[in-house]
Motif scaffolding. Structure first.
Motif, PDB file in Angstrom:
ATOM      1  N   ALA A 516     -69.860  28.648 -90.569  1.00 59.48           N
ATOM      2  CA  ALA A 516     -69.966  28.259 -89.415  1.00 59.48           C
ATOM      3  C   ALA A 516     -69.370  26.996 -88.903  1.00 59.48           C
ATOM      4  O   ALA A 516     -69.449  27.437 -87.233  1.00 59.48           O
ATOM      5  N   LYS A 517     -69.249  25.949 -89.472  1.00 53.38           N
ATOM      6  CA  LYS A 517     -68.541  24.523 -88.319  1.00 53.38           C
ATOM      7  C   LYS A 517     -67.210  25.143 -87.666  1.00 53.38           C
ATOM      8  O   LYS A 517     -66.735  25.476 -86.375  1.00 53.38           O
ATOM      9  N   GLU A 518     -66.141  26.379 -87.914  1.00 52.08           N
ATOM     10  CA  GLU A 518     -65.507  26.720 -87.545  1.00 52.08           C
ATOM     11  C   GLU A 518     -65.884  27.392 -86.157  1.00 52.08           C
ATOM     12  O   GLU A 518     -64.916  27.215 -84.984  1.00 52.08           O
ATOM     13  N   GLU A 519     -67.038  29.062 -86.414  1.00 49.76           N
ATOM     14  CA  GLU A 519     -67.467  29.375 -84.954  1.00 49.76           C
ATOM     15  C   GLU A 519     -67.922  28.375 -84.134  1.00 49.76           C
ATOM     16  O   GLU A 519     -67.639  28.230 -82.968  1.00 49.76           O
ATOM     17  N   LEU A 520     -68.361  27.074 -84.442  1.00 50.01           N
ATOM     18  CA  LEU A 520     -69.260  26.789 -83.457  1.00 50.01           C
ATOM     19  C   LEU A 520     -68.635  25.919 -82.503  1.00 50.01           C
ATOM     20  O   LEU A 520     -67.883  25.421 -81.306  1.00 50.01           O
ATOM     21  N   PHE A 521     -67.565  25.473 -83.012  1.00 52.69           N
ATOM     22  CA  PHE A 521     -66.216  24.573 -82.796  1.00 52.69           C
ATOM     23  C   PHE A 521     -65.471  25.128 -81.687  1.00 52.69           C
ATOM     24  O   PHE A 521     -65.133  25.003 -80.666  1.00 52.69           O
ATOM     25  N   ALA A 522     -64.942  26.261 -82.432  1.00 53.45           N
ATOM     26  CA  ALA A 522     -64.428  27.319 -80.648  1.00 53.45           C
ATOM     27  C   ALA A 522     -65.751  27.439 -80.100  1.00 53.45           C
ATOM     28  O   ALA A 522     -64.846  27.792 -79.059  1.00 53.45           O
ATOM     29  N   ALA A 523     -67.167  28.475 -79.610  1.00 52.52           N
ATOM     30  CA  ALA A 523     -67.472  28.194 -79.188  1.00 52.52           C
ATOM     31  C   ALA A 523     -67.729  26.957 -78.234  1.00 52.52           C
ATOM     32  O   ALA A 523     -67.272  27.174 -76.844  1.00 52.52           O
ATOM     33  N   LEU A 524     -67.012  26.025 -78.795  1.00 51.16           N
ATOM     34  CA  LEU A 524     -67.411  24.337 -78.305  1.00 51.16           C
ATOM     35  C   LEU A 524     -65.973  24.702 -77.672  1.00 51.16           C
ATOM     36  O   LEU A 524     -66.325  23.749 -76.777  1.00 51.16           O
ATOM     37  N   ASP A 525     -64.696  24.623 -77.894  1.00 49.46           N
ATOM     38  CA  ASP A 525     -63.916  24.614 -77.109  1.00 49.46           C
ATOM     39  C   ASP A 525     -63.809  25.955 -75.631  1.00 49.46           C
ATOM     40  O   ASP A 525     -62.932  24.964 -75.221  1.00 49.46           O
ATOM     41  N   THR A 526     -64.815  26.634 -75.975  1.00 49.16           N
ATOM     42  CA  THR A 526     -64.405  27.819 -74.501  1.00 49.16           C
ATOM     43  C   THR A 526     -65.614  27.257 -73.229  1.00 49.16           C
ATOM     44  O   THR A 526     -65.742  27.140 -72.407  1.00 49.16           O
ATOM     45  N   HIS A 527     -66.885  26.718 -73.998  1.00 43.78           N
ATOM     46  CA  HIS A 527     -68.017  26.194 -73.604  1.00 43.78           C
ATOM     47  C   HIS A 527     -67.878  24.594 -73.062  1.00 43.78           C
ATOM     48  O   HIS A 527     -68.960  24.459 -72.161  1.00 43.78           O
ATOM     49  N   GLY A 528     -67.625  24.007 -73.804  1.00 33.86           N
ATOM     50  CA  GLY A 528     -67.669  22.896 -73.864  1.00 33.86           C
ATOM     51  C   GLY A 528     -69.141  22.862 -74.249  1.00 33.86           C
ATOM     52  O   GLY A 528     -69.576  23.508 -74.541  1.00 33.86           O
ATOM     53  N   ILE A 529     -69.799  21.357 -74.362  1.00 33.62           N
ATOM     54  CA  ILE A 529     -70.725  20.407 -74.818  1.00 33.62           C
ATOM     55  C   ILE A 529     -72.093  20.057 -74.412  1.00 33.62           C
ATOM     56  O   ILE A 529     -72.867  20.216 -74.504  1.00 33.62           O
ATOM     57  N   GLU A 530     -72.098  20.642 -72.926  1.00 30.96           N
ATOM     58  CA  GLU A 530     -73.221  20.931 -72.142  1.00 30.96           C
ATOM     59  C   GLU A 530     -74.491  21.647 -72.267  1.00 30.96           C
ATOM     60  O   GLU A 530     -75.513  20.719 -72.315  1.00 30.96           O
ATOM     61  N   ARG A 531     -74.438  22.353 -72.612  1.00 35.44           N
ATOM     62  CA  ARG A 531     -75.305  23.528 -72.702  1.00 35.44           C
ATOM     63  C   ARG A 531     -75.759  23.874 -74.305  1.00 35.44           C
ATOM     64  O   ARG A 531     -74.483  24.808 -74.545  1.00 35.44           O
ATOM     65  N   LEU A 532     -76.902  24.144 -74.703  1.00 39.49           N
ATOM     66  CA  LEU A 532     -77.305  24.811 -76.158  1.00 39.49           C
ATOM     67  C   LEU A 532     -76.904  26.584 -76.193  1.00 39.49           C
ATOM     68  O   LEU A 532     -75.941  26.726 -77.043  1.00 39.49           O
ATOM     69  N   LYS A 533     -76.645  26.571 -74.927  1.00 37.85           N
ATOM     70  CA  LYS A 533     -77.504  27.951 -74.986  1.00 37.85           C
ATOM     71  C   LYS A 533     -76.365  29.369 -75.182  1.00 37.85           C
ATOM     72  O   LYS A 533     -76.105  30.234 -75.962  1.00 37.85           O
ATOM     73  N   PRO A 534     -75.328  28.669 -74.365  1.00 37.89           N
ATOM     74  CA  PRO A 534     -73.877  29.095 -74.823  1.00 37.89           C
ATOM     75  C   PRO A 534     -73.501  29.550 -75.541  1.00 37.89           C
ATOM     76  O   PRO A 534     -73.251  30.437 -76.272  1.00 37.89           O
ATOM     77  N   LEU A 535     -73.387  28.654 -76.537  1.00 42.92           N
ATOM     78  CA  LEU A 535     -72.970  28.180 -77.832  1.00 42.92           C
ATOM     79  C   LEU A 535     -73.747  29.534 -78.729  1.00 42.92           C
ATOM     80  O   LEU A 535     -73.543  30.149 -79.892  1.00 42.92           O
ATOM     81  N   TYR A 536     -75.175  29.187 -78.705  1.00 46.87           N
ATOM     82  CA  TYR A 536     -76.101  30.208 -79.277  1.00 46.87           C
ATOM     83  C   TYR A 536     -75.422  32.000 -79.258  1.00 46.87           C
ATOM     84  O   TYR A 536     -75.335  31.851 -80.451  1.00 46.87           O
ATOM     85  N   GLU A 537     -75.376  31.714 -78.263  1.00 45.27           N
ATOM     86  CA  GLU A 537     -75.092  33.253 -77.551  1.00 45.27           C
ATOM     87  C   GLU A 537     -73.186  33.857 -78.904  1.00 45.27           C
ATOM     88  O   GLU A 537     -73.517  35.034 -78.710  1.00 45.27           O
ATOM     89  N   GLU A 538     -72.724  32.891 -77.872  1.00 40.32           N
ATOM     90  CA  GLU A 538     -70.787  32.878 -78.637  1.00 40.32           C
ATOM     91  C   GLU A 538     -70.937  33.479 -79.719  1.00 40.32           C
ATOM     92  O   GLU A 538     -70.044  34.139 -80.528  1.00 40.32           O
TER      93      GLU A 538
END
Length: 558
Positions: A516-538
């Motif tokens: 989970a950490k690996e996938e979420l960190f990759a999503a954070l690299d892509t979308h940044g830290i501002e919003r949760l929804k893009p991370l949820y969908e990614e």
């Protein structure tokens, strides 16, 4: 000048130096103005020149707020570093008004650094970046502390002060002392007109009139304070309990922390010992400077009863050195020290009903004046010793004070000549220019502690994190939802108030976390830290929002 006139001038948005004798109500006026600004939806930065002064007004030190810290000068690299600190830049840009209390203790070079930082961050060449700046204090009180060999610079002769050109509001009413003889003595000290009769008057103060009060002893040197406290402790019956400071990290940093900590490395207490708190904990009911008495020990921890009758079980707290969000060293001790005696330096800002004062070793301009102005009447004063120069004040301050009086009179005359509607229009223009609205109805000022308590719920969450409480334990203890707790965590991260060590224990122990950490960190690299929804969908909507918040917190602290 009256408090009402000073408040009227402050509300115009003018830069102001608010001064007056101890007890004239400077803090009262500032609290009224802060309440008005908050009601008008304007952001006010409340700061002071020292930590103890900051607790009195419910703010933080100007060193911390502006970001110059322990620096004595600013290099271009320093300015670049400060200007790249997102949290600090946001704080400075969002503030509409800056208040600096106890300005007498701020060296002029430090005020120049504040001015330089604000002009750089706010990208304005106006004094203090164009922000309304209120300087509060009395230069007859303690001057700036300087390192050995350094020349002290009063802030009123700094370049920043000259650039600011503040209006002077010199409060003339007296609310602390109602003893005409004492007021006359203090006035003579301020004019540098001390006569033999004044020393005779003080030499006659050999007893306290109030039998039911135990006086606080004021000394100019720490060694005398420590000797009195040790003697008083030794006179108490009962078992002594010793609390030793614990440290982790690099040895030189631990030694520096220990040296600058108000709590001693070895603290010995007994029941009935007088103590002073050395750190802020608004949730628990104490601040740096709160006085109390040890009334019991529960599970080896002291129970302290304050003057307000509040009983507090005192737990160890930590002091840390943090760099780039990493704890390099920390010490842990009870936030207490013995307090039968305190230094004149720590007494500044206090009002005492009864005090025994020893000025036999006074060595700094203003020490005698500060000590004598702590008491309300001569009946509450006992003089233990007096140095021949103890009542001297700096001639430079005497001359400058004449100018402050003249400047205040000129401001008084100018505003007295205005129509009330014109002054009200100035208030309205100032507020509207900053996107606020003139308050309607009565505005009630909160106490400094109450003002800070309104935002200190995050501190309560931090304490539970420090105690390694689980998320569910914090939820139950605070009566909050999980999402609210995570909101607190992220606010503490925003304020650089917690590090990775505070939340590592919240990481799930099951084997799925690493994936989970690996996938979420990759999503954070892509979308940044501002919003949760893009991370949820990614991440294919596989992880709930609280797990995503944990990952985001770890990502920000790594």
């Amino acid at each position: 000048m009256t408090q009402e006139r000073a408040l009227d001038i402050l509300k115009t948005g003018a830069n102001v130096f608010l001064t007056g004798e101890p007890g004239a109500g400077k803090t009262y006026v500032i609290n009224q103005y802060i309440a008005w600004l908050e009601a008008a939806k304007l952001n006010v930065a409340v700061t002071a020149s020292t930590g103890i002064a900051a607790t009195h007004i419910g703010g933080m030190t100007i060193h911390s707020w502006s970001g110059f810290g322990i620096r004595t000068h600013l290099t271009p690299m320093d300015l670049d570093f400060i200007s790249s600190n997102e949290k600090l830049v946001k704080r400075i840009k969002n503030a509409h008004v800056l208040i600096i209390d106890e300005i007498s203790m701020l060296d002029g070079r430090a005020l120049d650094m504040v001015d330089q930082i604000l002009r750089t961050v706010r990208q304005s060449n106006e004094a203090f970046g164009g922000m309304q700046t209120i300087l509060v204090g009395d230069f007859f009180q303690l001057p700036p502390v300087t390192r050995q060999g350094e020349v002290m610079v009063y802030s009123f002769i700094s370049q920043a002060w000259q650039r600011l050109k503040p209006l002077t509001c010199y409060l003339t009413d007296q609310y602390r002392q109602d003893d005409e003889l004492l007021l006359s003595l203090l006035g003579s000290i301020r004019r540098n007109q001390i006569e033999e009769e004044h020393y005779t008057l003080l030499q006659e103060q050999t007893s306290i009139a109030y039998e039911h009060l135990e006086p606080t002893r004021l000394y100019t040197h720490n060694a005398d304070v420590d000797a009195v406290n040790a003697t008083k402790l030794g006179e108490l019956p009962g078992m002594a309990r010793t609390f030793r400071m614990q440290g982790t990290g690099r040895k030189p940093l631990i030694e520096n922390l220990t040296k600058n900590c108000l709590s001693p490395a070895i603290l010995t207490l007994k029941e009935d010992a007088m103590v002073m708190f050395t750190k802020n904990n608004f949730e628990a009911g104490y601040v740096n400077g709160t006085l109390g008495r040890v009334v019991a020990f529960e599970e080896s921890l002291p129970v302290v009863e304050t003057a307000d009758g509040i009983r507090i079980t005192v737990k160890p707290v930590s002091w840390e050195v943090v760099e780039e969000k990493k704890v390099l060293a920390s010490i842990e001790q009870l936030p207490l020290r013995l307090a039968w005696a305190i230094t004149v330096h720590k007494s500044q800002g206090m009002s005492l009903d009864a005090a025994e004062i020893d000025l036999s070793k006074a060595f700094v301009y203003g020490q005698g004046y500060v000590a004598l102005s702590r008491v309300r009447t001569l009946d509450g004063l006992k003089v233990l010793g007096m140095h021949p120069n103890a009542l001297q004040v700096d001639p430079r301050v005497v001359e400058q004070d004449k100018r402050f009086h003249a400047d205040s009179d000129a401001a008084e005359e100018a505003f007295a000549a205005m129509e009330e509607t014109d002054v009200s229009s100035m208030h309205e223009r100032f507020v509207i220019a900053h996107g606020g609205a003139i308050p309607t109805g009565e505005v009630t000022a909160r106490t400094p502690v109450a003002r800070v308590q309104a935002i200190s719920t995050f501190t309560a969450t931090k304490i539970l994190l420090q105690e390694k409480k689980s998320l569910q334990e914090i939820v139950r203890a605070r009566s909050l939802t999980e999402s609210t707790v995570w909101a607190h965590v992220e606010k503490l991260i925003d304020d650089s108030d917690i590090t990775l060590t505070h939340i590592e224990h919240l990481i799930p122990e099951d084997g799925d976390w690493e994936t989970a950490k690996e996938e979420l960190f990759a999503a954070l690299d892509t979308h940044g830290i501002e919003r949760l929804k893009p991370l949820y969908e990614e991440t294919g909507e596989l992880y709930d929002y609280n797990l995503i918040r944990l990952a985001r917190a770890l990502y920000r602290l790594q």
